[in-house]
Design an enzyme around this catalytic site. Structure first.
Site, PDB file in Angstrom:
ATOM      1  N   HIS A  21       0.856  -1.191   0.000  1.00 25.01           N
ATOM      2  CA  HIS A  21       0.000   0.000   0.000  1.00 25.01           C
ATOM      3  C   HIS A  21       0.887   1.235   0.000  1.00 25.01           C
ATOM      4  O   HIS A  21       1.236   1.771   1.056  1.00 25.01           O
ATOM      5  CB  HIS A  21      -0.924  -0.030   1.220  1.00 25.01           C
ATOM      6  CG  HIS A  21      -1.946   1.064   1.260  1.00 25.01           C
ATOM      7  ND1 HIS A  21      -3.109   0.971   2.000  1.00 25.01           N
ATOM      8  CD2 HIS A  21      -1.994   2.283   0.665  1.00 25.01           C
ATOM      9  CE1 HIS A  21      -3.809   2.090   1.859  1.00 25.01           C
ATOM     10  NE2 HIS A  21      -3.139   2.919   1.055  1.00 25.01           N
TER      11      HIS A  21
ATOM     12  N   HIS B 275       1.120   4.817  -2.513  1.00 23.19           N
ATOM     13  CA  HIS B 275       0.714   5.596  -3.700  1.00 23.19           C
ATOM     14  C   HIS B 275       1.978   6.251  -4.227  1.00 23.19           C
ATOM     15  O   HIS B 275       2.608   7.033  -3.501  1.00 23.19           O
ATOM     16  CB  HIS B 275      -0.310   6.660  -3.316  1.00 23.19           C
ATOM     17  CG  HIS B 275      -1.538   6.085  -2.680  1.00 23.19           C
ATOM     18  ND1 HIS B 275      -2.692   5.824  -3.389  1.00 23.19           N
ATOM     19  CD2 HIS B 275      -1.786   5.689  -1.403  1.00 23.19           C
ATOM     20  CE1 HIS B 275      -3.597   5.306  -2.576  1.00 23.19           C
ATOM     21  NE2 HIS B 275      -3.072   5.209  -1.363  1.00 23.19           N
TER      22      HIS B 275
ATOM     23  N   HIS C 100      -9.542   0.762  -1.196  1.00 24.68           N
ATOM     24  CA  HIS C 100      -9.520   1.430   0.108  1.00 24.68           C
ATOM     25  C   HIS C 100     -10.921   1.308   0.706  1.00 24.68           C
ATOM     26  O   HIS C 100     -11.918   1.619   0.034  1.00 24.68           O
ATOM     27  CB  HIS C 100      -9.191   2.908  -0.049  1.00 24.68           C
ATOM     28  CG  HIS C 100      -7.739   3.207  -0.313  1.00 24.68           C
ATOM     29  ND1 HIS C 100      -7.038   2.644  -1.328  1.00 24.68           N
ATOM     30  CD2 HIS C 100      -6.873   4.038   0.330  1.00 24.68           C
ATOM     31  CE1 HIS C 100      -5.789   3.114  -1.309  1.00 24.68           C
ATOM     32  NE2 HIS C 100      -5.662   3.965  -0.321  1.00 24.68           N
TER      33      HIS C 100
ATOM     34  N   GLU D 231     -11.204   3.267   6.072  1.00 25.58           N
ATOM     35  CA  GLU D 231     -10.168   4.207   6.542  1.00 25.58           C
ATOM     36  C   GLU D 231     -10.920   5.294   7.305  1.00 25.58           C
ATOM     37  O   GLU D 231     -10.854   5.364   8.522  1.00 25.58           O
ATOM     38  CB  GLU D 231      -9.398   4.781   5.347  1.00 25.58           C
ATOM     39  CG  GLU D 231      -8.337   5.820   5.712  1.00 25.58           C
ATOM     40  CD  GLU D 231      -7.690   6.485   4.474  1.00 25.58           C
ATOM     41  OE1 GLU D 231      -8.263   6.409   3.375  1.00 25.58           O
ATOM     42  OE2 GLU D 231      -6.606   7.107   4.645  1.00 25.58           O
TER      43      GLU D 231
ATOM     44  N   ASP E  75       1.735   4.117   2.717  1.00 26.71           N
ATOM     45  CA  ASP E  75       0.662   4.915   2.103  1.00 26.71           C
ATOM     46  C   ASP E  75       1.233   6.057   1.253  1.00 26.71           C
ATOM     47  O   ASP E  75       1.313   5.922   0.027  1.00 26.71           O
ATOM     48  CB  ASP E  75      -0.300   5.449   3.171  1.00 26.71           C
ATOM     49  CG  ASP E  75      -1.698   5.729   2.633  1.00 26.71           C
ATOM     50  OD1 ASP E  75      -1.957   5.460   1.446  1.00 26.71           O
ATOM     51  OD2 ASP E  75      -2.546   6.227   3.403  1.00 26.71           O
ATOM     52  N   ASP E  76       1.593   7.167   1.892  1.00 27.88           N
ATOM     53  CA  ASP E  76       2.125   8.336   1.171  1.00 27.88           C
ATOM     54  C   ASP E  76       3.350   8.830   1.936  1.00 27.88           C
ATOM     55  O   ASP E  76       3.302   9.846   2.643  1.00 27.88           O
ATOM     56  CB  ASP E  76       1.048   9.427   1.101  1.00 27.88           C
ATOM     57  CG  ASP E  76      -0.182   8.952   0.353  1.00 27.88           C
ATOM     58  OD1 ASP E  76      -0.129   8.885  -0.879  1.00 27.88           O
ATOM     59  OD2 ASP E  76      -1.172   8.602   1.016  1.00 27.88           O
TER      60      ASP E  76
HETATM   61  N1  ADE Z   1      -4.692   8.553  -2.057  1.00 28.38           N
HETATM   62  C1  ADE Z   1      -3.477   8.687  -1.538  1.00 28.38           C
HETATM   63  N2  ADE Z   1      -3.476   8.347  -0.244  1.00 28.38           N
HETATM   64  C2  ADE Z   1      -4.736   7.978   0.063  1.00 28.38           C
HETATM   65  C3  ADE Z   1      -5.378   7.514   1.231  1.00 28.38           C
HETATM   66  N3  ADE Z   1      -4.737   7.350   2.386  1.00 28.38           N
HETATM   67  N4  ADE Z   1      -6.697   7.242   1.182  1.00 28.38           N
HETATM   68  C4  ADE Z   1      -7.363   7.412   0.045  1.00 28.38           C
HETATM   69  N5  ADE Z   1      -6.813   7.847  -1.076  1.00 28.38           N
HETATM   70  C5  ADE Z   1      -5.507   8.122  -1.076  1.00 28.38           C
HETATM   71 ZN    ZN Z   2      -3.842   4.724   0.434  1.00 23.38          ZN
END
Ligand code: ADE
Ligand code: ZN
Length: 352
Positions: A30, A32, A210, A213, A291-292
């Site tokens: 996971h 992006h 997703h 969350e 994630d990011d």
């Molecule tokens: N796009 C990038 N990060 C995300 C996240 N945590 N939840 C949903 N979309 C995303």
């Molecule tokens: Zn994500």
């Protein structure tokens, strides 16, 4: 596959545990890729491409990374991606991520990308896909990291737009193994994308989404029942629904949990309050992911180290379980997974 977590020491000295968490073989399921764009690279690409930025320098941009929820993050994340124009930009971004992942013990990366974020700005989809795919090939050749792509549909856009994006991407279908669903979750149930996921399933793609969350547990049920996904991205809100927990545990549906993300986007107030230990105690196939990473304070190994520091009930057994879950939850072949699990077992065997 002989090593059992029960045979592992219950605790380790802090620095030894950190070293183990960093070097243990793992999969990242996971991430992006647009969320791996560091402020320094945003500025370098802005200069290379003659794109104007809303911030005067790296420090000012980084200072803007104070989020109150998912939407407040997404606004900045989509703006940051505006510097990506050419094939080399997509390659350079993914290559930077893959080098960091390799240093963090990642043997397999299943990388999300958001084509609609780029095609909406006039960037051709083949520019996006070929740049990312070149970095993935290079990762295998130069780093020994197996890297594959998962195309995500943006859930704030319509299903028609998702279907059109899929059609645009299909000439490059050998470069991505699956599809996912991301962007703002609240008020956007998975059922909105039933047709496009059915089409992707018929085409033989792996499916993830997703769910849970910010959205309710019902969205996790819907992602399984309507979209028929194989993994749930995040899924941390499943604990609100005991029946759902039973279902996820019985079917061993992997959850790609992202601790730093959950704290930065205020799903949990602190890492110490994260429900990762409870997810594992409930018998769920949880994994740890970034994630990011450029926006949330660190890459996968930092997520492991700081989460384990904040939650003393996590020790070597949980580290083994999380790493093993990640390898087994990947979409690699059974032979690849067995080879990686053998490497994981040797890493942990050194502890005894
Ligand atoms: N796009 C990038 N990060 C995300 C996240 N945590 N939840 C949903 N979309 C995303
Ligand atoms: Zn994500």
């Amino acid at each position: 596959m002989k090593l059992l977590p029960q045979t592992l020491p219950e605790t380790l000295p802090r620095l030894q545990l950190h070293a183990l968490l960093r070097r243990m073989p793992k999969a990242e399921l996971h991430v992006h890729i647009e969320g791996s764009l560091e402020p320094e690279l945003i500025f370098a690409l802005a200069q290379r491409n003659g794109v104007a930025l809303a911030y005067p320098d790296v420090a000012a941009l980084r200072a803007a990374y104070a989020f109150s929820d998912l939407q407040s993050f997404l606004d900045i994340y989509y703006a940051g991606a505006g510097v990506l124009l050419h094939e080399a930009d997509f390659h350079d971004m993914a290559w930077a991520y893959l080098q960091r992942a390799a240093a963090d013990g990642v043997l397999r990366a299943e990388i999300f990308f958001d084509p609609q974020t780029h095609t909406a700005r006039g960037v051709p989809i083949d520019t996006v896909i070929t740049g990312l795919a070149r970095a993935c090939r290079r990762a295998q050749a130069e780093l020994g990291v197996s890297a594959v792509l998962i195309l995500c549909f943006l859930r704030h856009l319509s299903e028609e737009e998702a279907l059109a994006t899929l059609e645009q991407a299909l000439p490059w279908r050998e470069h991505f193994i699956g599809v996912g669903l991301d962007s703002s979750e609240r008020g956007r149930p998975p059922g909105k994308f039933a047709r496009v996921f059915a089409r992707c399933r018929a085409l033989g793609f792996h499916l993830v989404a997703h769910a849970g969350e910010e959205g309710p547990p019902a969205y996790i049920h819907d992602a399984l029942d309507i979209l028929r996904v194989e993994r749930i991205d995040h899924g941390v809100r499943c604990l609100e629904d005991p029946g759902l927990v039973q279902r996820l545990a019985a079917a061993r549906v992997p959850l790609t949990v992202c601790p730093f993300s959950n704290v930065k986007l205020r799903v949990f107030d602190t890492l110490a309050q994260h429900n990762l230990p409870a997810l594992l105690d409930a018998g769920l196939c949880a994994t740890v992911n970034s994630d990011d990473p450029a926006y949330f304070g660190g890459y996968i190994a930092d997520n492991f180290v700081q989460t384990f520091d904040a939650l003393p009930q996590l020790g070597p057994s949980q580290a083994y379980a999380l790493a093993r879950n990640s390898l087994e939850a990947s979409f690699a072949t059974a032979a690849e997974k067995a080879a990686w699990v053998a490497r994981l077992d040797s890493c942990f065997a050194e502890l005894n």
